[in-house]
Design a protein around this motif. Structure first.
Motif, PDB file in Angstrom:
ATOM      1  N   GLU A 223       0.804  -1.224   0.000  1.00 21.36           N
ATOM      2  CA  GLU A 223       0.000   0.000   0.000  1.00 21.36           C
ATOM      3  C   GLU A 223       0.836   1.273   0.000  1.00 21.36           C
ATOM      4  O   GLU A 223       0.483   2.271  -0.631  1.00 21.36           O
ATOM      5  CB  GLU A 223      -0.931  -0.012   1.225  1.00 21.36           C
ATOM      6  CG  GLU A 223      -1.970   1.083   1.200  1.00 21.36           C
ATOM      7  CD  GLU A 223      -2.984   0.953   2.327  1.00 21.36           C
ATOM      8  OE1 GLU A 223      -3.629   1.959   2.638  1.00 21.36           O
ATOM      9  OE2 GLU A 223      -3.113  -0.146   2.902  1.00 21.36           O
ATOM     10  N   GLU A 224       1.956   1.250   0.705  1.00 19.09           N
ATOM     11  CA  GLU A 224       2.794   2.446   0.805  1.00 19.09           C
ATOM     12  C   GLU A 224       3.942   2.450  -0.200  1.00 19.09           C
ATOM     13  O   GLU A 224       4.692   3.418  -0.288  1.00 19.09           O
ATOM     14  CB  GLU A 224       3.372   2.558   2.229  1.00 19.09           C
ATOM     15  CG  GLU A 224       2.336   2.776   3.319  1.00 19.09           C
ATOM     16  CD  GLU A 224       1.546   4.067   3.108  1.00 19.09           C
ATOM     17  OE1 GLU A 224       2.167   5.091   2.759  1.00 19.09           O
ATOM     18  OE2 GLU A 224       0.323   4.045   3.279  1.00 19.09           O
TER      19      GLU A 224
ATOM     20  N   ARG B 264       4.395   5.423  -2.789  1.00 20.89           N
ATOM     21  CA  ARG B 264       4.829   6.693  -2.188  1.00 20.89           C
ATOM     22  C   ARG B 264       6.319   6.638  -1.856  1.00 20.89           C
ATOM     23  O   ARG B 264       7.055   7.605  -2.064  1.00 20.89           O
ATOM     24  CB  ARG B 264       4.018   6.991  -0.932  1.00 20.89           C
ATOM     25  CG  ARG B 264       2.532   7.215  -1.189  1.00 20.89           C
ATOM     26  CD  ARG B 264       1.817   7.665   0.079  1.00 20.89           C
ATOM     27  NE  ARG B 264       0.387   7.804  -0.140  1.00 20.89           N
ATOM     28  CZ  ARG B 264      -0.508   6.839   0.002  1.00 20.89           C
ATOM     29  NH1 ARG B 264      -0.111   5.623   0.400  1.00 20.89           N
ATOM     30  NH2 ARG B 264      -1.783   7.037  -0.225  1.00 20.89           N
ATOM     31  N   PHE B 265       6.751   5.506  -1.321  1.00 15.91           N
ATOM     32  CA  PHE B 265       8.156   5.332  -0.980  1.00 15.91           C
ATOM     33  C   PHE B 265       9.029   5.438  -2.229  1.00 15.91           C
ATOM     34  O   PHE B 265      10.036   6.160  -2.253  1.00 15.91           O
ATOM     35  CB  PHE B 265       8.350   3.970  -0.304  1.00 15.91           C
ATOM     36  CG  PHE B 265       9.783   3.618  -0.023  1.00 15.91           C
ATOM     37  CD1 PHE B 265      10.461   4.183   1.034  1.00 15.91           C
ATOM     38  CD2 PHE B 265      10.449   2.720  -0.843  1.00 15.91           C
ATOM     39  CE1 PHE B 265      11.789   3.874   1.293  1.00 15.91           C
ATOM     40  CE2 PHE B 265      11.771   2.394  -0.600  1.00 15.91           C
ATOM     41  CZ  PHE B 265      12.441   2.974   0.474  1.00 15.91           C
TER      42      PHE B 265
END
Length: 209
Positions: A185-186, A189-190
């Motif tokens: 999910e992240e 963005r990372f």
């Protein structure tokens, strides 16, 4: 999907299963790369389902051992939700495994093979330079501790920016889209943050020179 997008996706997914020798890579056929992709995705599906089953068992054990305390019930519910999310991710991987051969069939297969091999060969030949750029941009992370798919997406993006002439904006956008599809999910963005820092450092170097 455009041939280069298909090639990029193929390179990211096949990277962990392909030979690193440029000479051996040059002999690879499209069918071999597709097989490597399927092996990668199959392994991830299996791992995802195993993790989901383990999380579901932990949630079930928590419920059975509790005395219906609110905290225990809430914790068990969180574990079950996590198991559901892991299962959904695994199902999505199955969908990708099915759809990728169709993308290859609809694309210019020679162009796909050529560019996928160009990416993989560049990543192999320039691995130390690519990894050095990424390590300097990670900030409190180490490249070898990242999830395999995140690491391969980053390496492919840097290879395209630094050595294959792809515009930074396009390379970053493509990497983010791949992360949305294959990372957690992240992850997108990372990856966006790391590649933005790579871009900033490139600009700083060019200003100095």
């Amino acid at each position: 999907m455009q041939p280069r997008q298909t090639a990029r996706e193929l390179a990211v997914l096949a990277a962990s299963q392909m030979p690193t020798s440029p000479e051996k890579l040059a002999k690879e056929q499209l069918s071999g790369m597709l097989l490597a992709v399927i092996r990668t995705l199959t392994g991830e599906v299996q791992e995802g389902l195993e993790n989901a089953a383990a999380e579901l068992k932990r949630g079930s054990d928590r419920l059975l051992s509790s005395e219906t305390r609110a905290a225990d019930v809430q914790s068990a519910r969180a574990m079950v939700n996590e198991a559901i999310e892991l299962t959904q991710t695994a199902i999505n991987r199955v969908g990708t495994t099915i759809s990728l051969p169709e993308s290859l069939y609809l694309a210019n297969q020679q162009e796909v093979r050529s560019y996928a091999l160009e990416i993989l060969t560049t990543v192999s030949k320039r691995s130390s330079e690519i990894d050095e750029m990424l390590e300097s941009a990670l900030e409190d992370w180490h490249l070898n501790r990242l999830a395999r798919i995140d690491r391969d997406i980053l390496r492919v993006a840097v290879a395209e920016i630094e050595f294959l002439g792809l515009a930074e904006r396009i390379a970053i956008n493509e990497a983010v889209e791949l992360a949305k599809k294959y990372s957690d999910e992240e992850g997108h963005r990372f990856i966006n943050g790391v590649l933005r820092r790579v871009s900033d450092r490139r600009k700083a170097r060019s200003h100095k020179s």
